[in-house]
Design an enzyme around this catalytic site. Structure first.
Site, PDB file in Angstrom:
ATOM      1  N   ASP A 307       0.859  -1.185   0.000  1.00 54.03           N
ATOM      2  CA  ASP A 307       0.000   0.000   0.000  1.00 54.03           C
ATOM      3  C   ASP A 307       0.901   1.242   0.000  1.00 54.03           C
ATOM      4  O   ASP A 307       2.111   1.160   0.186  1.00 54.03           O
ATOM      5  CB  ASP A 307      -0.940  -0.038   1.221  1.00 54.03           C
ATOM      6  CG  ASP A 307      -2.192   0.806   1.001  1.00 54.03           C
ATOM      7  OD1 ASP A 307      -2.180   1.694   0.122  1.00 54.03           O
ATOM      8  OD2 ASP A 307      -3.195   0.602   1.711  1.00 54.03           O
ATOM      9  N   GLU A 503     -10.668   6.509   4.795  1.00 55.36           N
ATOM     10  CA  GLU A 503      -9.602   5.914   5.623  1.00 55.36           C
ATOM     11  C   GLU A 503      -9.636   6.449   7.054  1.00 55.36           C
ATOM     12  O   GLU A 503     -10.707   6.796   7.577  1.00 55.36           O
ATOM     13  CB  GLU A 503      -8.250   6.135   4.949  1.00 55.36           C
ATOM     14  CG  GLU A 503      -8.191   5.503   3.553  1.00 55.36           C
ATOM     15  CD  GLU A 503      -6.798   5.449   2.981  1.00 55.36           C
ATOM     16  OE1 GLU A 503      -5.844   5.169   3.712  1.00 55.36           O
ATOM     17  OE2 GLU A 503      -6.657   5.692   1.762  1.00 55.36           O
TER      18      GLU A 503
HETATM   19  C1  BGC Z   1      -5.218   3.033   0.573  1.00 55.15           C
HETATM   20  C2  BGC Z   1      -5.422   1.972  -0.486  1.00 55.15           C
HETATM   21  C3  BGC Z   1      -5.343   2.577  -1.859  1.00 55.15           C
HETATM   22  C4  BGC Z   1      -4.027   3.313  -2.010  1.00 55.15           C
HETATM   23  C5  BGC Z   1      -3.814   3.922  -3.391  1.00 55.15           C
HETATM   24  C6  BGC Z   1      -4.024   3.921   0.290  1.00 55.15           C
HETATM   25  O1  BGC Z   1      -4.025   5.042   1.125  1.00 55.15           O
HETATM   26  O2  BGC Z   1      -5.077   2.401   1.831  1.00 55.15           O
HETATM   27  O3  BGC Z   1      -6.649   1.327  -0.287  1.00 55.15           O
HETATM   28  O4  BGC Z   1      -5.496   1.588  -2.830  1.00 55.15           O
HETATM   29  O5  BGC Z   1      -3.981   4.348  -1.036  1.00 55.15           O
HETATM   30  O6  BGC Z   1      -4.591   5.032  -3.602  1.00 55.15           O
END
Ligand code: BGC
Length: 628
Positions: A307, A503
């Site tokens: 990630d 998030e």
């Molecule tokens: C998230 C992921 C996402 C990634 C790319 C991260 O902050 O946890 O779910 O795919 O960013 O945007």
């Protein structure tokens, strides 16, 4: 000419054993060809393949120079102007750079199209996954994933960082809405359906050999991202997101692992590691889970992608240590996301020093090439205009409306307040969420955090109410619930929308209604013969104390751009059929509350509404008496 071989005529052996799905998704690759390609690759080529860079950090020419294997548009990062044509120009330019490398290995270009291609302005924005769980129709989920893939293809993107296979345990978590629900079996079914929809064969390849995936999904975030303890996060002021999961292994295997098994059986070729940790060990450095369990035991043949900057936390302050630990643990492609010169030179040196073996690098690259071959990128890596008409096509809008209709959950319906009659003389609608596409869409819509306002095409809840209320009905709207006329309305709809979030920014200690929302309900109750509350939220909210302020309560989730379809159900054109895919807490003291820790609880200890709750026409919910 690209060196990646065409598999059209020589798909030697099925790469994955897909059981019943074998006929539907024959993912094939020629391992010998990958061997031959690996033999021609310098260490720099291989490390480049393992590098995933956010596009705004890329300097012109560097994809070629560093042999970069993957690019992403991070959340909220769209080309200017935000149109399909600019997305196509952007993806084409990056792909051209990749094709200009000596081995011409095409790029994987990824995006978070987690509820439709939500970063493309005026795309079809579907309800978030939690609504798909509430509708609980795998064919619908499959169709949404397929439609999303088509709109992505129209912009030259083949790789989606979706679906989330999270099993949320705590309504305070900011990512509850990205999950299909808290029930393992439901998440496994919908995750697999999502992958089948996204990765279905291209229509022109439907028979015979050489079949290729339409697009590539990503099962995420491996594993236990929804199981972390409140207060265990060390990221900024996050509380639970990216925190620590403390469950024992038996629990992890029983609750969190099955959706990954199902995803692999459905053909998943990309799995994203979770920012979270398990018993103090970050998943990005967890060799047992990434390598022994996922790749070994579950037989995952695709690649593990880290990630966003996720490996950095493996050994804070020791970048080389973090890179070495993560790659040795089983991370195959690293979402750097910005400082790719540092990443590539660090990994190169680590291989030269023997801290990472060449065999591990070859394994990582082999896995990435498998996915690229399965996508058929060697045949067509540049965007085609074939899919243009799919963006906001009538079929996709219709599908989005269906998901909205099917996902609404009727929580309470005293004296058959719902459905509303279409010939009421005076109907009042209140709440900012009633007329705002941004609020009804939530996070991951144009911006990472989403944003209020009508910045993308769609139809609001108020639009839907106006369209269905009937010619003889006067519909009045006030965001604040203050109306000039003192006449009592025949019915009122109060729309309470959470401010958008994504998030850990959406981790909330307090998920009760706020004072303005309560005041709005009181104001509306005082001026209506019948009062309906529509909740727009990514998670359950605490409403026990306010239930008496309205006759009917409806959970609308985050319906996306076609929120107007909510009205179809409120007016009874389509019946209520959604069921809660999560347990609904009664009080803050119960949190975290979920299927896994609430079984056997009764009376005031039980959830306010249990998992699976959802009234049908004519039903009324009987409350447990007073609870403190
Ligand atoms: C998230 C992921 C996402 C990634 C790319 C991260 O902050 O946890 O779910 O795919 O960013 O945007």
């Amino acid at each position: 000419m690209p060196v990646l071989p065409s598999l059209a005529s020589r798909c030697l052996r099925p790469l994955l054993t897909l059981g019943l799905l074998a006929a539907a998704i024959p993912v094939c690759a020629d391992e010998a060809r990958i061997d031959a390609l690996l033999a021609r690759m310098a260490l720099e080529d291989k490390i480049g393949q393992m590098t995933l860079v956010e596009r705004s950090s890329l300097r012109p020419g560097d994809i070629t120079r560093y042999r970069i294997g993957g690019v992403l548009n991070g959340a909220g990062d769209a080309p200017e102007p935000n149109s399909a044509a600019s997305w196509r120009a952007m993806t084409a330019a990056f792909q051209q750079e990749a094709l200009a490398t000596p081995l011409a290995i095409p790029l994987l270009h990824g995006v978070d199209a987690v509820h439709g291609h939500g970063h493309l302005k005026d795309a079809t924005v579907f309800p978030h996954n939690i609504a798909l769980g509430a509708a609980d129709d795998v064919e619908l989920t499959e169709a949404v994933a397929r439609a999303t893939a088509e709109e992505m293809l129209a912009t030259g993107l083949w790789w989606n960082f979706a679906p989330a296979l999270s099993i949320p345990r705590d309504a305070r978590w900011g990512r509850v809405y990205e999950a299909f629900g808290e029930d393992t079996e439901l998440v496994a079914r919908h995750g697999a359906a999502w992958l089948r929809g996204a990765q279905r064969l291209r229509p022109d390849d439907q028979a015979g050999e050489g079949q290729q995936l339409l697009s590539l999904g990503t099962a995420k975030h491996f594993i236990g991202d929804g199981a972390t303890a409140w207060g265990s996060s060390t990221t900024g002021d996050f509380q639970i997101d990216r925190g620590d999961m403390r469950d024992d292994e038996a629990t992890l295997r029983r609750i969190d692992l099955p959706p990954y098994r199902a995803a692999i059986e459905a053909g998943a070729l990309s799995v994203m590691a979770s920012f979270s940790s398990w018993q103090g060990v970050p998943l990005h450095g967890h060799r047992y889970l990434l390598t022994d369990v996922l790749k070994g035991e579950l037989g995952f043949k695709g690649f593990v992608v880290s990630d966003w900057g996720g490996i950095d936390a493996v050994r804070p302050g020791d970048y080389r240590g973090a890179v070495v630990t993560a790659v040795n643990a089983g991370v195959d492609m690293v979402m750097v996301p910005a400082d790719y010169p540092q990443f590539t030179s660090t990994l190169l040196q680590a291989v030269r020093d023997g801290a990472v073996s060449e065999a591990r690098i070859d394994d990582a690259v082999r896995r990435i090439l498998r996915a690229k071959l399965a996508l058929g990128l060697q045949q067509q890596a540049l965007p085609s205009t074939d899919w243009q008409a799919s963006i906001r096509s009538p079929q996709h809008l219709n599908l989005a409306r269906q998901v909205v209709q099917r996902s609404l959950v009727l929580l309470q319906n005293r004296e058959q307040t719902l459905p509303l009659a279409q010939n009421l003389p005076l109907l009042r609608v209140a709440g900012p969420g009633a007329d705002d596409i941004g609020l009804q869409s939530g996070g991951w819509t144009l911006e990472w955090q989403g944003q209020p306002g009508n910045h993308t095409a769609g139809a609001t809840i108020l639009d839907g109410v106006r369209a269905l209320a009937g010619n003889a009905t006067t519909v009045e709207y006030s965001a604040s619930g203050e109306f000039t006329a003192t006449t009592r309305a025949d019915a009122c709809i109060s729309v309470l929308a959470e401010a958008p979030y994504a998030e850990g920014v959406g981790d909330r200690a307090d998920i009760s209604l706020n004072p303005e929302e309560i005041a709005l309900l009181q104001r509306m109750q005082a001026q209506c013969a019948r009062h309906v509350v529509l909740l727009l939220a990514g998670r359950p909210r605490l409403i026990s104390a306010q239930l008496g302020l309205a006759d009917a309560w409806v959970m609308g989730w985050l319906p996306g751009s076609e929120g107007a379809a909510v009205a179809d159900v409120l007016f009874g054109v389509v019946p209520f059929s959604g069921r809660l895919p999560v347990s609904w807490p009664r009080s803050a003291g119960q949190l975290p509350l979920n299927l896994h820790n609430s079984s056997g609880k009764t009376g005031c200890d039980a959830p306010l509404f249990p998992l699976g709750h959802g009234l049908r026409a004519g039903q009324q919910w009987l409350a447990t008496g007073e609870c403190r």
